[in-house]
Design an enzyme around this catalytic site. Structure first.
Site: not given
Ligand code: GDP
Ligand code: MG
Length: 423
Positions: A12, A39-40, A333, A413-414
């Site tokens: 995550d 869960g991406h 962020d 940052v988002g």
């Molecule tokens: P993954 O399993 O590694 O793909 O990551 P997840 O999708 O499970 O969790 C990452 C969460 O953080 C998701 O809801 C993304 O939309 C969100 N996200 C990713 N990068 C950023 C960021 O730089 N800032 C913020 N605020 N949210 C982010």
């Molecule tokens: Mg995930």
């Protein structure tokens, strides 16, 4: 160019988000391990998507996506996921999705077994996503599986399934005292959902070798992070596959090829889903504030994620296990919400200061040695270069880079596609 995109921490970290961004430069994205426990989350101009089985390149029309032999595939889940994306306007055809004939099918009895075992464990549960992942990988090693390529041979599937169901029921009925699974129902399931994907199944190793020969750019997308790797993660609270980049060529079907580079996705703080040691775990108001600021709820399960400060010890280990050449630091962020930012610089194990990630019971008793950074307390989501960051945030990035011993290339940052900059 062959690039691995992998998680440095507990998963995550924002791998899906970074694959969605960086796949613009790539022709092919391959998922090389794991199943629908992933869960991406991707937020881009097309909308918000949660991907469990499909590679995160599926949202780009020009990108071909491959589900590698290292994956375990719940066909019913895949069917639902594909339908969901199609509703969102994403086209999915055998042209842009190729499934390895060697990928293993995750059957309903694997899901059942996962639940029966977690229930049996009670309070000592592993924190499984209950999606059958450990049982199906276990069966892979026991060689009692049906693979995607087998779907082309219905008579073989019937025979094989009959044998396996008979064997499974020894556990389900006699060990767990649950209701026997029915061969007919399993056959119906695999026929129904298998037919949907028969045309997507191919020898992805041949496909990828040919693509690499033609100079195509290939990205290898991991699920979870280094600390969940079956060999190097926190046993038994790991996933059941190799999440590390070294496994990518194997799980993708090209063990003859070498990755040119590995991008490690690392989060500006820590989060962890499931049970097991989590040295930096925060509690109380601080944990609540961080969880809310970061939206730390499981994408696959909705479970609140455990959260804490950045963990130098675990992350340095993750960087090493991944062989990362550079890092993408995500969710910087989120820390804007905090007055004070804790960072765990070392562990204390039975009165000793430890900087190498400990094994077993040493990890279980490890205490974090924190140092605190002053928060910057302002919105940084519009930053598009290092110099846009407040001094405190820039120092934090430099500090992480130095401590984990790997250059930060991207700062996110988002969650939106363009909310990042190159350092
Ligand atoms: P993954 O399993 O590694 O793909 O990551 P997840 O999708 O499970 O969790 C990452 C969460 O953080 C998701 O809801 C993304 O939309 C969100 N996200 C990713 N990068 C950023 C960021 O730089 N800032 C913020 N605020 N949210 C982010
Ligand atoms: Mg995930």
């Amino acid at each position: 160019m062959l690039t691995g995109i992998v998680g440095i921490n507990w998963g995550d970290e924002g791998k899906g988000r970074m694959v969605d961004l960086l796949s613009e430069e790539y022709d092919i994205v391959v998922r090389y391990q794991g199943g629908n426990n992933a869960g991406h989350t991707v937020i881009n101009p097309l909308g918000k998507f949660v991907l469990n089985l499909l590679p995160s390149g599926i949202l780009r029309r020009e990108v071909v996506n491959v589900m590698g032999n290292g994956m375990v595939i719940d066909l019913q889940h895949l069917s639902g996921e594909v339908a969901r994306l199609r509703e969102g306007g994403i086209e999915i055809t055998p042209e842009n999705l190729k499934i390895s004939e060697r990928a293993v099918i995750c059957m309903p009895y694997h899901v059942l077994q996962d639940c029966l075992e977690e229930n049996r464990l009670g309070d000592a549960k592993y924190g499984s996503t209950r999606r059958g992942i450990a049982p199906v990988y276990g069966d892979k090693y026991l060689k009692k599986i049906i693979r995607m390529g087998d779907l082309k041979y219905p008579e073989y599937v019937k025979k094989r399934l009959k044998d396996i169901v008979e064997w499974k029921n020894l556990f389900i009925e006699k060990a767990y005292g649950d209701e026997a699974i029915s061969y007919e129902k399993m056959l119906e399931w695999i026929t129904r959902y298998g037919n949907e994907f028969k045309d997507y199944v191919t020898d992805t190793g041949v496909y990828l070798n040919e693509a690499a020969k033609q100079g195509k750019k290939i990205m290898f997308e991991a699920q979870l992070g280094a600390l969940r790797d079956i060999d190097f993660g926190i046993n038994p609270y790991t996933s059941s596959s190799n999440t590390i980049a070294a496994y990518a060529p194997i799980g993708a079907g090209v063990p003859n090829l070498r990755l040119d580079n590995v991008i490690g996705i690392i989060k500006a703080y820590s989060s962890c889903v499931g049970e097991g040691p989590f040295t930096v775990e925060a509690t109380g108001d601080f944990a609540h504030d961080l969880r809310e600021a970061g939206g730390e709820y499981g994408a696959a399960t909705g479970r609140p994620r455990r959260v804490g400060g950045f963990d130098v010890v675990a992350s340095r280990y993750g960087v090493r296990m991944q062989g990362a050449d550079c890092l993408a630091l995500t969710k910087l962020d989120v820390l804007s919400a905090l007055d004070e930012i804790p960072v765990c610089e070392a562990y204390e194990v039975n009165g000793r200061r430890v900087e190498e990630f400990p094994f077993g019971e040493d990890l279980a008793v490890a205490k974090p040695v924190f140092r605190y950074f002053k928060g910057w307390k302002c919105d940084i989501s519009k930053a598009r270069k290092m110099s846009d960051l407040p001094k405190e945030a820039a120092e934090y990035v430099e500090y992480i880079e130095k401590q984990v011993g790997c250059p930060v290339r991207y700062v996110s940052v988002g969650a939106e596609r363009d909310a990042y900059f190159v350092k």
